[in-house]
Each structure stands twice: as C-alpha cells, then as structure tokens.
Design a protein around this motif. Structure first.
Motif, mmCIF file in Angstrom:
data_model
loop_
_atom_site.group_PDB
_atom_site.id
_atom_site.type_symbol
_atom_site.label_atom_id
_atom_site.label_comp_id
_atom_site.label_asym_id
_atom_site.label_seq_id
_atom_site.Cartn_x
_atom_site.Cartn_y
_atom_site.Cartn_z
ATOM 1 N N MET A 74 4.395 -0.236 -9.194
ATOM 2 C CA MET A 74 3.318 -1.285 -8.880
ATOM 3 C C MET A 74 2.928 -1.865 -10.039
ATOM 4 O O MET A 74 2.866 -3.250 -10.440
ATOM 5 N N ARG A 75 2.215 -0.991 -10.946
ATOM 6 C CA ARG A 75 1.507 -1.519 -12.390
ATOM 7 C C ARG A 75 2.828 -2.238 -13.116
ATOM 8 O O ARG A 75 2.428 -3.173 -13.741
ATOM 9 N N GLN A 76 4.098 -1.674 -13.399
ATOM 10 C CA GLN A 76 5.003 -2.116 -13.986
ATOM 11 C C GLN A 76 5.358 -3.581 -13.342
ATOM 12 O O GLN A 76 5.872 -4.632 -14.332
ATOM 13 N N ALA A 77 5.185 -3.954 -12.175
ATOM 14 C CA ALA A 77 5.618 -5.021 -11.572
ATOM 15 C C ALA A 77 4.266 -6.079 -11.650
ATOM 16 O O ALA A 77 4.464 -7.190 -11.289
ATOM 17 N N GLY A 78 3.178 -5.503 -12.301
ATOM 18 C CA GLY A 78 1.957 -6.415 -12.506
ATOM 19 C C GLY A 78 1.306 -6.450 -10.949
ATOM 20 O O GLY A 78 0.620 -7.560 -10.742
ATOM 21 N N LEU A 79 1.319 -5.504 -10.067
ATOM 22 C CA LEU A 79 0.562 -5.642 -8.838
ATOM 23 C C LEU A 79 -0.396 -4.638 -8.780
ATOM 24 O O LEU A 79 -0.285 -3.347 -9.396
ATOM 25 N N GLU A 80 -1.353 -4.681 -7.800
ATOM 26 C CA GLU A 80 -2.220 -3.851 -7.901
ATOM 27 C C GLU A 80 -1.974 -2.710 -6.642
ATOM 28 O O GLU A 80 -1.655 -2.916 -5.542
ATOM 29 N N PRO A 81 -1.712 -1.294 -7.144
ATOM 30 C CA PRO A 81 -1.948 -0.471 -6.248
ATOM 31 C C PRO A 81 -3.034 0.034 -5.267
ATOM 32 O O PRO A 81 -4.057 -0.243 -5.567
ATOM 33 N N THR A 82 -2.500 0.356 -4.048
ATOM 34 C CA THR A 82 -3.791 0.449 -2.753
ATOM 35 C C THR A 82 -3.196 1.852 -2.132
ATOM 36 O O THR A 82 -2.243 1.705 -1.557
ATOM 37 N N THR A 83 -3.811 2.897 -2.482
ATOM 38 C CA THR A 83 -3.729 4.039 -1.854
ATOM 39 C C THR A 83 -4.386 4.259 -0.501
ATOM 40 O O THR A 83 -5.605 4.249 -0.529
ATOM 41 N N ILE A 84 -3.806 4.530 0.649
ATOM 42 C CA ILE A 84 -4.376 4.806 1.678
ATOM 43 C C ILE A 84 -4.178 5.951 2.325
ATOM 44 O O ILE A 84 -2.877 6.382 2.536
ATOM 45 N N ALA A 98 0.959 -1.304 0.062
ATOM 46 C CA ALA A 98 0.061 0.370 -0.077
ATOM 47 C C ALA A 98 0.742 1.173 -0.029
ATOM 48 O O ALA A 98 2.072 1.147 0.205
ATOM 49 N N LEU A 99 0.178 2.387 -0.554
ATOM 50 C CA LEU A 99 0.803 3.492 -0.228
ATOM 51 C C LEU A 99 0.327 4.535 0.931
ATOM 52 O O LEU A 99 -1.148 4.696 0.831
ATOM 53 N N PHE A 100 0.906 4.936 1.988
ATOM 54 C CA PHE A 100 0.276 5.571 3.270
ATOM 55 C C PHE A 100 0.658 7.096 2.837
ATOM 56 O O PHE A 100 2.058 7.556 3.202
ATOM 57 N N THR A 101 -0.292 7.731 2.498
ATOM 58 C CA THR A 101 0.020 9.097 2.169
ATOM 59 C C THR A 101 -1.149 10.144 2.831
ATOM 60 O O THR A 101 -1.961 9.607 3.334
ATOM 61 N N HIS A 102 -0.770 11.638 2.473
ATOM 62 C CA HIS A 102 -1.956 12.390 3.028
ATOM 63 C C HIS A 102 -2.695 12.689 2.277
ATOM 64 O O HIS A 102 -2.892 12.468 0.976
ATOM 65 N N SER A 103 -4.082 12.981 2.611
ATOM 66 C CA SER A 103 -5.441 13.215 1.547
ATOM 67 C C SER A 103 -5.073 14.028 0.467
ATOM 68 O O SER A 103 -6.022 14.083 -0.455
ATOM 69 N N ASP A 104 -4.413 15.058 0.624
ATOM 70 C CA ASP A 104 -4.321 15.942 -0.555
ATOM 71 C C ASP A 104 -3.260 15.667 -1.521
ATOM 72 O O ASP A 104 -2.591 16.510 -2.255
ATOM 73 N N TYR A 105 -2.773 14.358 -1.618
ATOM 74 C CA TYR A 105 -1.785 13.885 -2.537
ATOM 75 C C TYR A 105 -2.261 14.109 -4.141
ATOM 76 O O TYR A 105 -1.191 14.432 -4.813
ATOM 77 N N ARG A 106 -3.253 14.477 -4.257
ATOM 78 C CA ARG A 106 -3.587 14.431 -5.672
ATOM 79 C C ARG A 106 -4.098 16.006 -6.191
ATOM 80 O O ARG A 106 -4.457 16.536 -7.295
ATOM 81 N N THR A 107 -3.894 16.936 -4.997
ATOM 82 C CA THR A 107 -4.281 18.343 -5.182
ATOM 83 C C THR A 107 -3.700 19.170 -6.352
ATOM 84 O O THR A 107 -4.156 19.865 -6.982
ATOM 85 N N SER A 108 -2.409 18.488 -6.668
ATOM 86 C CA SER A 108 -1.358 19.192 -7.530
ATOM 87 C C SER A 108 -2.242 19.207 -9.089
ATOM 88 O O SER A 108 -1.953 20.152 -10.029
ATOM 89 N N GLU A 109 -3.103 18.056 -9.293
ATOM 90 C CA GLU A 109 -3.725 18.142 -10.611
ATOM 91 C C GLU A 109 -4.750 19.104 -10.742
ATOM 92 O O GLU A 109 -5.059 19.532 -11.855
ATOM 93 N N ARG A 110 -5.224 19.717 -9.604
ATOM 94 C CA ARG A 110 -6.271 20.860 -9.635
ATOM 95 C C ARG A 110 -5.521 22.159 -9.637
ATOM 96 O O ARG A 110 -6.068 23.149 -10.238
#
Length: 342
Positions: free
Chosen positions: A216-226, A185-197
């Motif tokens: 993750m995707r290049q390794a064929g694994l499913e990403p999970t962001t928390i 999993a990725l453990f990050t803060h909830s504003d991690y995609r704010t830069s897109e806006r």
C-alpha cells in the motif's frame, strides 16, 4: 499368494539379483530397457514388496511420523494428500497424529519415536506465552533425528517448508490496486502483531500484514487495518468464520469507507459473502475482496471475489521430499511457497 522375484525374473528372462536391484533402487547401472522390462513385469504381476523384510535388511521402519497442530485444521487434508503421494512413491508410509497443546504434542512425539519412525514432520504448538517443544525438537535433530518443520519457524536449524504469507498479501493487494481500488483495507484477526512481542506466535498474520502495509505504501496509498477478535477455541472449525460474521459491519461500515479488502483467512471471506447475501444493501457498490487462501464455493452479487490458491498439496510433497532427502543423506534447503497461479 504374493508375486515373488523369481516369477518376475522368469517373466523377463533376467536374473533374480538383477530384478532385486532394479526394484529396490540400488545404485547399479542398468539400461533403460532393462529397468522398463522389470517394472512393467512387476506391475503386470501385481508385485508388492515385502516392506518388513526390506526394513530388516536396511535397518529402517519405512515409517514417517507426521505431527500436526490442530489449529491449522484447514491445511490438514491438502497437506497430507501431497505428503502421502510422495511417501508411497518411495515405499514409505506416514503415521499421522494431531495435537491441541504442547503436552499433547510431546506425548505424540514419544509415540512416534516408540514406533521407530525414520523421520519426523513437526508443526509446533505454541502457547500464548510462547512456550513450545521447539527446543526439544532442535535437540533431537542435533542428536541425529531426521526432522523437517512445516508451517512454522520455531525449530532452530531445522529445514522447513512454509507458505509465504507476505508474498500472498503483496499479490492480493496488487490485484485489487490493478482493479482500480485505492481505499483497500486489511481484514485480519486482532492478534496479527503478537509476533512482535512473542516471536513466532501468529507469525503468518504478522507477515501477511507486513506485505499489505508495504504494498500500500509503495503505491502511495493509505493502509487501513480492521481487526476482529477470534472468540472461543481457535482449533474449532469455523472459529474465524463466526468471528468475522459477527464483525461484518466493522468492515463494511468502517469510517475509512474502503472499497475493497485484503483478507487473511478464507473462512472470514466466506462469512462476509454470506453476510452480504443475507443483507443485500450492506456492502458498498463494487466492493472487492482478495485472499491468499482456499475459499469454499460461496457467492454474493454485491461483492467481487479474487482468490489466490495456496499450494497446500505442493507443501506436503515438498516436506516429504525434504525429509526423504535428509534420510538419504542429501543436502536440503528450506522452502517458502507463495501464491499459486490460478
């Protein structure tokens, strides 16, 4: 009483002009033996240059302004240490100011300009709407102010030194995959995609997320962001720690059942390790954590930690060198620094 050039000349048997030119770095050819003789005598006699007099002759203050956003407080000590080392080696002294808002930053900038600094390091404050002083800094640079941006990419055309958070996330994720983990999993803060806006806002978290997702995707694994919500004042020391601690169950009891996690902040790592120590059965057996950040000495028998050090002092030194090179009229290029080898 301070040592004079005449005393060094007498000690070395050289002329005063020669001593003066060697000590002040003039572009004059001298043998290595002559330079060594002068520098050794200056050290033995504890020679201290008169910076004020030198500044009058060169029309410089030999001062560099350093403006730092308080939200980046974990970076301040290491950065300023590296910056100061490079500055003092070139007879410059830094003036260090921090800001918590764009208004605060603008006032600090006026203070530094009033002090006639020879150049500026800026670490822009950015409001929740994207408002900043970046436009003003760009205008100052175009008008001739020597300026370098650090830990940001807001000032158009300015050379910058940053941390490569994407590379940090890639290395952190690859490390856990190499350890045999597949549910990461990725453990990050909830504003991690704010830069897109709002371009640039929380851009490091966004780049970090991109590096994790791609790996993750290049390794064929499913990403999970928390993601956890950072409560209160982000400039307050411990803001990420307390927010991550409050959301420890969100990670450790997540439906995706991750066996490991890539963390965005070292503070959050410390929180989860402390939580796991206080609640021994909370973490899944063999749980692993990797992070591109500094982590204070913390231990948990239930969790394996892999920390990739950030080259913060190196960033400070590189920023000082870029600024000094700019002042000297040399070409400069931006630098992004990834994980430092342990």
């Amino acid at each position: 009483m301070s040592t004079t050039l005449k005393e060094i000349a007498q000690r070395t048997g050289l002329s005063i002009p020669t001593v003066h030119q060697v000590l002040n770095g003039y572009n004059v050819r001298f043998s290595a033996e002559t330079r060594k003789k002068v520098l050794e005598a200056a050290k033995e006699l504890d020679y201290r240059p008169n910076i004020a007099a030198r500044g009058l002759r060169a029309r410089k203050s030999f001062l560099l302004g350093l403006q730092f956003n308080a939200v980046n407080y974990p970076l301040i000590a290491g950065f300023t240490r590296g910056f100061q080392q490079m500055c003092t080696a070139q007879s410059y002294a830094p003036i260090f100011l921090t800001h918590v808002s764009t208004e605060d930053e603008a006032e600090n900038c006026r203070t530094l300009i009033d002090r006639r600094v020879d150049g500026l390091i800026v670490n822009c404050a950015v409001g929740t709407t994207g408002a900043s002083n970046a436009g003003r800094f760009a205008e100052m640079r175009q008008a001739g102010t020597h300026l370098v941006e650090v830990f940001g990419r807001f000032v158009d055309g300015a050379p910058r030194v940053t941390l490569d958070y994407r590379a940090g996330a890639v290395a952190s994720t690859e490390l856990l995959i190499a350890k045999g983990h597949k549910k990461i999993a990725l453990f990050t803060h909830s504003d991690y995609r704010t830069s897109e806006r709002i371009p640039g806002l929380y851009w490091t978290a966004w780049e970090h997320w991109r590096g994790y997702e791609e790996t993750m995707r290049q390794a064929g694994l499913e990403p999970t962001t928390i993601a956890y919500q950072v409560s209160g004042d982000r400039t307050r020391e411990g803001a990420h720690y307390f927010s991550a601690y409050e959301n420890a169950k969100l990670l450790l009891n997540h439906p995706a059942k991750p066996t490991a996690a890539v963390f965005y902040r070292g503070e959050a790592v410390e929180a989860i390790l402390h939580y796991a120590s206080a609640n021994p059965s909370a973490a899944p057996e063999g749980f692993g954590i990797s992070v591109f950040d500094r982590v204070a000495p913390t231990h948990s028998d239930a969790i394996s930690l892999y920390a990739l050090p950030q080259p913060i002092e190196d960033v400070g030194q590189a920023a000082a060198k870029l600024l000094l090179d700019s002042i000297a009229g040399r070409e400069v290029e931006s630098i992004a620094m990834g994980p430092k080898k342990p």
